[in-house]
Motif scaffolding. Structure first.
Motif, mmCIF file in Angstrom:
data_model
loop_
_atom_site.group_PDB
_atom_site.id
_atom_site.type_symbol
_atom_site.label_atom_id
_atom_site.label_comp_id
_atom_site.label_asym_id
_atom_site.label_seq_id
_atom_site.Cartn_x
_atom_site.Cartn_y
_atom_site.Cartn_z
ATOM 1 N N MET A 6 9.839 2.719 -8.285
ATOM 2 C CA MET A 6 9.884 2.081 -7.805
ATOM 3 C C MET A 6 10.174 3.677 -6.327
ATOM 4 N N GLU A 7 10.351 4.905 -6.584
ATOM 5 C CA GLU A 7 9.598 5.980 -6.309
ATOM 6 C C GLU A 7 8.428 6.305 -5.536
ATOM 7 N N ASP A 8 7.409 5.807 -6.842
ATOM 8 C CA ASP A 8 6.121 6.325 -6.249
ATOM 9 C C ASP A 8 5.717 5.248 -5.372
ATOM 10 N N TYR A 9 6.106 3.624 -5.278
ATOM 11 C CA TYR A 9 5.358 2.427 -4.618
ATOM 12 C C TYR A 9 6.257 2.807 -2.882
ATOM 13 N N LEU A 10 7.721 3.465 -3.202
ATOM 14 C CA LEU A 10 8.288 3.626 -1.966
ATOM 15 C C LEU A 10 7.539 4.535 -0.994
ATOM 16 N N VAL A 25 -0.202 -5.522 0.445
ATOM 17 C CA VAL A 25 -0.201 -5.655 -0.840
ATOM 18 C C VAL A 25 -1.352 -5.181 -1.485
ATOM 19 N N SER A 26 -2.779 -5.327 -0.733
ATOM 20 C CA SER A 26 -3.958 -4.421 -0.447
ATOM 21 C C SER A 26 -4.182 -3.526 -1.154
ATOM 22 N N ASP A 27 -3.400 -2.988 0.692
ATOM 23 C CA ASP A 27 -3.853 -1.112 0.601
ATOM 24 C C ASP A 27 -3.104 -0.788 -0.862
ATOM 25 N N ILE A 28 -1.022 -0.703 -0.546
ATOM 26 C CA ILE A 28 -0.561 -0.345 -2.064
ATOM 27 C C ILE A 28 -1.103 -0.648 -3.258
ATOM 28 N N ALA A 29 -2.103 -1.822 -4.207
ATOM 29 C CA ALA A 29 -2.740 -1.948 -5.102
ATOM 30 C C ALA A 29 -3.853 -0.228 -5.356
ATOM 31 N N GLU A 30 -4.685 -1.013 -4.015
ATOM 32 C CA GLU A 30 -5.657 0.535 -4.354
ATOM 33 C C GLU A 30 -5.081 1.855 -4.046
ATOM 34 N N SER A 31 -4.051 1.823 -3.167
ATOM 35 C CA SER A 31 -3.861 3.536 -2.824
ATOM 36 C C SER A 31 -2.930 4.002 -4.500
ATOM 37 N N LEU A 32 -2.536 3.164 -5.234
ATOM 38 C CA LEU A 32 -1.885 3.473 -6.625
ATOM 39 C C LEU A 32 -2.250 3.362 -7.667
ATOM 40 N N GLU A 33 -3.944 3.072 -7.722
ATOM 41 C CA GLU A 33 -4.631 2.326 -8.393
ATOM 42 C C GLU A 33 -4.110 1.299 -9.344
ATOM 43 N N VAL A 34 -3.413 -0.332 -8.952
ATOM 44 C CA VAL A 34 -2.381 -0.865 -9.811
ATOM 45 C C VAL A 34 -3.060 -2.570 -8.935
ATOM 46 N N HIS A 35 -3.032 -2.981 -10.189
ATOM 47 C CA HIS A 35 -2.879 -4.663 -9.299
ATOM 48 C C HIS A 35 -3.011 -5.169 -8.689
ATOM 49 N N PRO A 36 -2.739 -6.022 -7.640
ATOM 50 C CA PRO A 36 -2.051 -6.471 -6.957
ATOM 51 C C PRO A 36 -0.800 -7.061 -7.288
ATOM 52 N N SER A 37 -1.105 -7.959 -8.261
ATOM 53 C CA SER A 37 0.274 -8.626 -8.856
ATOM 54 C C SER A 37 1.195 -7.221 -9.577
ATOM 55 N N SER A 38 1.257 -6.843 -9.774
ATOM 56 C CA SER A 38 2.546 -5.542 -9.961
ATOM 57 C C SER A 38 2.307 -5.187 -8.707
ATOM 58 N N VAL A 39 2.220 -4.768 -7.379
ATOM 59 C CA VAL A 39 2.081 -4.849 -6.374
ATOM 60 C C VAL A 39 3.553 -5.159 -5.978
#
Length: 143
Positions: A6-10, A25-39
């Motif tokens: 949660m800290e990483d996402y925040l 959501v797409s920006d967060i997914a790209e930035s963290l290198e995870v799938h949008p569904s995870s975001v």
């Protein structure tokens, strides 16, 4: 307290909003290198914990609680990067080192590291003195 994930996402959401004015959501997914569904799943959890307000297809905004924690997490990350530079950690590994330790330190430890960084910032000669100690130590290891 939020979990390390949660800290990483925040932290990332806070930075995106600071940089772009918004975080999708797409920006967060790209930035963290995870799938949008995870975001989406994490954003929903953060919404339930009152760190942000999420409306499907409309985006998200940090609550005052989320902004406060996001700002503190960014401070922690930047402080640890500065600390690593001061103690002479190789620039290429600083990010990985910070990511590896930031969730495992208490806020009291972070505050003390902040004091140490301030100590070195106030008198740059102290960093030079540290480099001499490190050089001497390396020379002893090689002999």
């Amino acid at each position: 307290m939020p979990t390390p994930s949660m800290e990483d996402y925040l932290e990332r959401i806070y930075l995106l909003i600071e940089e772009k004015g918004y975080a999708r959501v797409s920006d967060i997914a790209e930035s963290l290198e995870v799938h949008p569904s995870s975001v989406t799943k994490m954003v929903q959890k953060l919404d339930k914990k009152d760190y942000l307000i999420y409306e499907k297809y409309r985006g998200l905004v940090l609550t005052p609680k989320g902004k406060k924690i996001g700002k503190r997490l960014v401070y922690r990350h930047e402080l640890l990067e500065e600390f690593m530079k001061i103690i002479g950690v190789d620039g290429e590994t600083i990010y990985q080192d910070v990511e590896g330790i930031e969730h495992h330190l208490s806020w009291d430890a972070i505050d003390r590291i902040g004091d140490l960084v301030q100590y070195f910032d106030e008198e740059p000669k102290r960093v030079d003195d540290l480099r001499l100690v490190q050089k001497k130590s390396e020379e002893q290891e090689q002999s």
